[in-house]
Design an enzyme around this catalytic site. Structure first.
Site, PDB file in Angstrom:
ATOM      1  N   PRO A  90       0.821  -1.220   0.000  1.00 61.79           N
ATOM      2  CA  PRO A  90       0.000   0.000   0.000  1.00 61.79           C
ATOM      3  C   PRO A  90       0.853   1.268   0.000  1.00 61.79           C
ATOM      4  O   PRO A  90       0.340   2.353  -0.253  1.00 61.79           O
ATOM      5  CB  PRO A  90      -0.825  -0.115   1.284  1.00 61.79           C
ATOM      6  CG  PRO A  90      -0.302  -1.273   2.053  1.00 61.79           C
ATOM      7  CD  PRO A  90       0.607  -2.058   1.177  1.00 61.79           C
ATOM      8  N   ARG A 100      -2.818  -7.851 -21.108  1.00 59.52           N
ATOM      9  CA  ARG A 100      -3.614  -7.269 -22.193  1.00 59.52           C
ATOM     10  C   ARG A 100      -2.772  -6.436 -23.139  1.00 59.52           C
ATOM     11  O   ARG A 100      -3.175  -6.176 -24.267  1.00 59.52           O
ATOM     12  CB  ARG A 100      -4.726  -6.388 -21.630  1.00 59.52           C
ATOM     13  CG  ARG A 100      -5.689  -7.093 -20.718  1.00 59.52           C
ATOM     14  CD  ARG A 100      -6.623  -6.116 -20.040  1.00 59.52           C
ATOM     15  NE  ARG A 100      -7.353  -5.326 -21.015  1.00 59.52           N
ATOM     16  CZ  ARG A 100      -8.417  -5.777 -21.675  1.00 59.52           C
ATOM     17  NH1 ARG A 100      -8.869  -6.986 -21.449  1.00 59.52           N
ATOM     18  NH2 ARG A 100      -9.019  -5.008 -22.555  1.00 59.52           N
ATOM     19  N   ASP A 126      -8.993   0.979 -25.860  1.00 61.82           N
ATOM     20  CA  ASP A 126      -9.496   0.822 -24.504  1.00 61.82           C
ATOM     21  C   ASP A 126      -9.553   2.161 -23.793  1.00 61.82           C
ATOM     22  O   ASP A 126      -8.684   2.991 -23.958  1.00 61.82           O
ATOM     23  CB  ASP A 126      -8.582  -0.109 -23.692  1.00 61.82           C
ATOM     24  CG  ASP A 126      -9.028  -1.558 -23.791  1.00 61.82           C
ATOM     25  OD1 ASP A 126     -10.085  -1.796 -24.397  1.00 61.82           O
ATOM     26  OD2 ASP A 126      -8.314  -2.425 -23.278  1.00 61.82           O
ATOM     27  N   GLU A 176       1.931  -8.148   8.593  1.00 63.96           N
ATOM     28  CA  GLU A 176       1.779  -6.694   8.733  1.00 63.96           C
ATOM     29  C   GLU A 176       2.709  -5.930   7.796  1.00 63.96           C
ATOM     30  O   GLU A 176       2.796  -4.708   7.857  1.00 63.96           O
ATOM     31  CB  GLU A 176       1.979  -6.264  10.186  1.00 63.96           C
ATOM     32  CG  GLU A 176       0.843  -6.700  11.111  1.00 63.96           C
ATOM     33  CD  GLU A 176      -0.544  -6.362  10.555  1.00 63.96           C
ATOM     34  OE1 GLU A 176      -0.798  -5.173  10.267  1.00 63.96           O
ATOM     35  OE2 GLU A 176      -1.360  -7.299  10.396  1.00 63.96           O
TER      36      GLU A 176
END
Ligand code: 4H7
Length: 247
Positions: free
Chosen positions: A88, A152, A167, A115
């Site tokens: 994160p 992709r 796209d 963690e």
């Protein structure tokens, strides 16, 4: 394109690689997804991958040795690879970053658990990537997100090269509204222009709707979007008239 995954849950990846666009790409050999268990790179009897944090505190920390041994073992076989940590705290994943990764040929993706990482693991990574500002319990889903978005972009994975280019995010705009049969559903009709067979008009309508939608839902995207001169006039007109929905 080769994806080598280091994870505590290798089974997480097997079904993805059997379905849809990514599944077909793997079946045809355009991509390869190898998930390796971090426990394979432990040396103790209990195959330990976590330990208590120095300094105390709650939760466990991902040990440095299994991750670094895993990275080094994978680097020692096969072609050159870039190492990606899911976290994160990383750089936000985006279409341009997916394009950059697709140019690498081989990625080793480390899936964080517990963690978080022993800080020293970061020294062995080329990228630290977050898929968005929310908390997950592991880096496996972020790894799958990256595998999908990057695959992709590998030449041949989507039929014609045009499909990836057209796209939504590749042009920096949201996609235009789409319809399929029936022509009318509970009084809601398909826009007449789409039934007209006039391809120039259809193209124009789609571009406008793309811009309208982006203006309405993601105005932040408009600053970076590549908008042709003709469309810029439409955008300005829409903003003058008091925003989306008025043209
Ligand atoms: C590495 C470090 C990615 C991996 C810490 C991973 C969100 C994202 C993880 C953590 C992730 C993302 C440990 C942080 C558990 C949260 C409750 C796994 N979460 N965790 N904490 N946004 N979690 O890309």
């Amino acid at each position: 394109m080769v994806f080598d995954i280091l994870t505590l849950f290798p089974e997480f990846f097997s079904s993805t690689v059997r379905h849809g666009v990514v599944g077909r790409a793997a079946a045809s050999g355009l991509i390869e997804v190898n998930a390796r268990s971090l426990r394979d790179y432990t040396e103790d009897r209990h195959r330990t991958t976590d330990d208590y944090p120095y300094g105390g505190g709650h939760g466990m920390v991902m040990k440095v040795e299994p991750v670094v041994k895993g990275i080094e073992a994978l680097k020692g076989s096969g072609g050159p690879a870039n190492v990606v940590l899911t976290t994160p705290q990383g750089r936000l994943f985006s279409q341009p970053l997916a394009e950059e990764l697709a140019s690498k040929g081989r990625l080793i993706i480390v899936c964080g658990r517990y963690e978080g990482y022993d800080e020293r693991i970061r020294e062995f990574a080329d990228y630290e990537i977050s898929i968005g500002d929310y908390v997950l319990s592991g880096g496996e889903i972020p790894a799958l997100v990256m595998i999908d978005a990057v695959s992709r972009l590998v030449p041949g994975v989507l039929g014609e090269p045009e499909s990836a280019k057209s796209d939504s995010f590749s042009r920096g705009l949201l996609e235009y509204p789409q319809y399929t049969r029936p022509e009318e559903f509970r009084g809601m009709r398909v826009p007449e222009v789409l039934l007209s067979g006039n391809h120039a008009e259809i193209e124009k309508w789609r571009r406008k709707e793309s811009i309208r939608r982006t203006c309405l839902r993601r105005p932040d995207l408009l600053e970076k979007a590549d908008i042709a001169n003709g469309d810029r006039a439409f955008l300005e007109e829409m903003i003058k008239k008091g925003g989306p929905g008025s043209s």
